[in-house]
Design a protein around this motif. Structure first.
Motif, mmCIF file in Angstrom:
data_model
loop_
_atom_site.group_PDB
_atom_site.id
_atom_site.type_symbol
_atom_site.label_atom_id
_atom_site.label_comp_id
_atom_site.label_asym_id
_atom_site.label_seq_id
_atom_site.Cartn_x
_atom_site.Cartn_y
_atom_site.Cartn_z
ATOM 1 N N HIS A 109 -118.911 -76.535 93.059
ATOM 2 C CA HIS A 109 -118.386 -75.892 91.851
ATOM 3 C C HIS A 109 -118.283 -74.397 92.080
ATOM 4 N N HIS A 149 -119.444 -82.575 93.565
ATOM 5 C CA HIS A 149 -118.517 -81.680 94.265
ATOM 6 C C HIS A 149 -118.974 -80.238 94.144
ATOM 7 N N HIS A 158 -119.498 -80.590 80.655
ATOM 8 C CA HIS A 158 -120.704 -80.709 81.472
ATOM 9 C C HIS A 158 -121.914 -81.052 80.596
ATOM 10 N N HIS A 193 -114.181 -77.736 80.457
ATOM 11 C CA HIS A 193 -112.976 -77.187 81.084
ATOM 12 C C HIS A 193 -111.997 -78.260 81.503
ATOM 13 N N HIS A 215 -109.992 -80.173 84.292
ATOM 14 C CA HIS A 215 -110.396 -80.483 85.656
ATOM 15 C C HIS A 215 -109.246 -80.473 86.652
HETATM 16 CU CU1 C2O Z 1 -116.076 -81.864 88.115
HETATM 17 CU CU2 C2O Z 1 -116.866 -78.442 86.079
HETATM 18 O O1 C2O Z 1 -116.440 -80.134 87.158
#
Ligand code: C2O
Ligand code: CU
Length: 677
Positions: free
Chosen positions: A379, A377, A620, A667, A669
């Motif tokens: 960002h 997606h 992440h 973070h 979501h």
């Molecule tokens: Cu799906 Cu930092 O995101």
């Protein structure tokens, strides 16, 4: 249950202020009663709010005890900081109570006569007034420290400052009351309307100056800087872009200092020279799209379709994706959600790259190391761009055995904002009506459930037992058949489930914040029957499912770094405006803690949610292993995740190996815009 206690706590904290204010006010008026009869009546009327206020104090203590059962972190500040003010104040109100009892005893004989000087002296004495005023002030402090400022980094200095200023205020009020008392006793001075007005004006002016000053200062302090440098990394962050790409509690980037040597984020790329095995082009563009019900909307699409095309590759392949932006003014990026790509390929605007402007291009390259269900997606301004459609699925098939006769279906659940401005419409892909699919009985069916909505979503598969074979792309060890359980998938999370198609119809549907998705009916032949969904089914527990298996680290490992992430909400300023904020350790970005670890470190993070909302915590570049929930160690198959829903009142311990250097987001979501107050 936690939310209920939380709600009652807020109400009680608020009522405490109201009741103690009423009590203080009634108490201060007693000395103006001229006859003993009037005084007696007023004292009787004073007792009602007084006992209510006392009852509220007891209620608050009970509530704190209940909150404490969720963990010390949930009540720490209250117990250590405001309780020492609050409890003594409340207890000291026994003094005025006994003083008033004495007066009622004394005046009961001669009710028609006027109140004499001795009684008036008692009625205006600091000993009578101050305990109640102290109770009022400590109630205000309790509210302030719960909903406006959360003194998260609790230290002795803060506590001492708070207690000393409280003591100072009490001393000042004491002298003020003494002076007032002398005046009142000497002349039988009745408060005229004009003096009362005067007092009211002066005190509200003082209050206005105080609040105004605090408001102006905090507002100014919350304005974001134009630019900011993430530590010593050779990479300037564009704060505006950062701000745009942010969802409501974006937070901690992890910086790898690598001791002496410093590396720019932009150097941490995927394979650059090898020929790509798979090449994709994704063009971000606006397009009118139509839901299955016929409703239309302007979506932001990849290649003109929303959700974007499914990228399906084989494990081990080198993937190259060329992103082009046709007409999305704010710019776009692509983030590979759950995929541990090298940092420069992570697609986070303002952190790992600049967003791609209209007419611009960016090439992502990475090796598809992990098999499983993922998604991609934008960002950049995710809160808007993902909701509008800039996302799609990323499926990596394992390179071992190809499963014959398995029907592989990706279910990308989303909630769309229609052009007519109606509430969000929950769908699978673009299907907002019941979808019917025929599958021969005996076929193995694999459903890849992806929650591309905000907040957790519960999926139900009725009419057949099924296995949960993977969570967030990570295989479950020895899954067993389950039935009559609903799967609660975190925002951004994915579950793979597997079942054998029976002779009778099977239905998949789900419920989210946006409502119920009609779902899919699978049947052997064309049918009109629609299996019912039982909303009362229990929630599947990933912490006890499947079989144990060795993991590279676990709950008893020695961790190089441990962090506590306390999620909460409070009122406050953000970039110069007042909001109901979601905070991490009492702060909002950019004041949230930056968790800095060394490459190779074994890191343990504890998520503690003492706020009002679910927070799907997404890390992440790494996969987290869930160690425990609410103090209970996980017992089933290793539960690896990249999107972990932390519900109000929950505490999770997770661990990960920091083996992917760079600046990484960790973070929540939920892609929702903060609510303006
Ligand atoms: Cu799906 Cu930092 O995101
Ligand atoms: Cu959140």
């Amino acid at each position: 249950m936690f939310k209920l206690i939380y709600l009652i706590d807020s109400i009680v904290l608020f009522l405490l202020i109201v009741m103690w204010a009423v009590v203080a006010n009634r108490l201060s008026r007693l000395s103006y009663r001229s006859t003993k009869k009037e005084l007696q009546r007023s004292i009787a009327r004073f007792m009602i709010p007084f006992f209510i206020a006392q009852g509220l104090v007891i209620a608050e203590v009970v509530i704190l005890f209940l909150l404490g059962t969720y963990g010390w972190e949930f009540i720490k500040e209250k117990v250590l900081l405001t309780m020492p003010l609050f409890i003594p104040s409340a207890i000291s109100t026994i003094v005025p109570l006994s003083m008033l009892r004495k007066i009622t005893g004394r005046i009961s004989e001669n009710l028609q006569s006027t109140v004499d000087e001795t009684d008036r002296k008692v009625l205006t004495s600091p000993g009578l007034m101050l305990p109640v005023q102290a109770a009022l002030i400590s109630s205000i402090a309790g509210c302030y420290f719960s909903y406006v400022v959360y003194p998260f980094e609790l230290n002795v200095l803060h506590a001492v400052i708070l207690w000393l200023s409280f003591a100072a205020v009490i001393v000042v009020l004491w002298f003020r009351q003494q002076r007032l008392s002398r005046k009142r006793v000497k002349a039988n001075y009745a408060m005229t309307v004009s003096t009362r007005l005067q007092h009211a004006v002066i005190s509200s002016a003082c209050l206005a100056i105080l609040i105004g000053g605090w408001y102006a200062l905090s507002m100014k302090a919350s304005v974001l800087p134009d630019h900011m440098n993430m530590g010593s990394m050779d990479h300037e962050m564009d704060m505006q872009a950062m701000n745009h790409s942010m969802n409501h509690t974006m937070s901690n980037t992890i910086r790898n200092t690598m001791n002496v040597k410093e590396i720019s984020v932009t150097a941490l790329t995927g394979p650059q020279t090898e020929k790509a095995d798979r090449h994709f082009e994704l063009v971000a563009q606006k397009k009118q799209v139509k839901l299955s019900s016929g409703k239309t909307m302007e979506a932001w699409t990849f290649n003109g379709i929303a959700p974007g095309p499914e990228l399906r590759v084989k494990q081990g392949q080198i993937v190259e994706v060329v992103l082009k932006n046709k007409d999305i003014e704010e710019g776009v990026t692509i983030h590979w959600h759950g995929y541990n790509v090298p940092n420069a390929e992570d697609g986070v605007a303002g952190v790992t790259q600049d967003s791609v402007p209209p007419g611009g291009t960016h090439v992502y390259r990475f090796e598809a190391k992990q098999a499983g269900t993922y998604w991609y997606h934008s960002h950049q301004q995710s809160a808007k761009q993902v909701i509008k459609g800039l996302f799609g699925s990323l499926i990596v098939e394992p390179n071992d055995l190809p499963q014959h006769n398995t029907k592989d279906i990706t279910v990308l659940s989303h909630a769309w904002q229609l052009s007519d401005g109606s509430a969000l419409t929950p769908t699978y892909g673009l299907k907002d009506t019941l979808d019917r699919q025929t599958i021969p009985a005996g076929t193995q069916v694999k459903l890849r459930l992806i929650n591309a909505q905000n907040y957790p979503q519960t999926f139900q598969l009725s009419g057949v037992p099924f296995e949960v074979t993977a969570i967030d792309g990570n295989e479950i060890h020895s899954p067993t058949d389950i039935k009559d359980q609903k799967l609660m998938i975190a925002g951004g999370g994915r579950y793979d489930i597997l079942f054998t198609m029976p002779k009778t119809p099977v239905r998949l549907s789900s419920r989210s914040e946006a409502g119920v998705t009609p779902g899919i009916v699978f049947s052997e032949a064309v049918t009109h029957s629609t299996p019912a969904i039982n909303e009362k089914n229990a929630v599947f527990d990933p912490g006890t499912y499947g079989e144990k298996q060795p993991t590279p680290f676990g709950i008893h490992s020695k961790f190089d770094r441990t962090f506590n992430i306390v999620l909460d909400s409070r009122f406050g300023f953000y970039n110069g405006k007042i909001y109901a904020l979601y905070t991490i350790n009492g702060h909002v970005f950019p004041d949230t803690p930056m968790l800095t670890v060394k490459e190779g470190d074994l890191v343990k993070t504890t998520f503690i949610n003492r706020g009002w909302d679910h927070h799907p915590m997404h890390l992440h570049g790494h996969t987290m292993l869930v160690l425990s929930r609410n103090g209970q160690p996980t017992t089933g198959s290793p539960w690896w995740t990249d999107s972990l829903d932390v519900a109000p009142g929950e505490v999770y311990e997770v661990a990960f190996q920091a083996d992917n250097p760079g600046i990484w987001m960790d973070h929540c979501h939920n892609f929702v815009m903060p609510k303006r107050e």
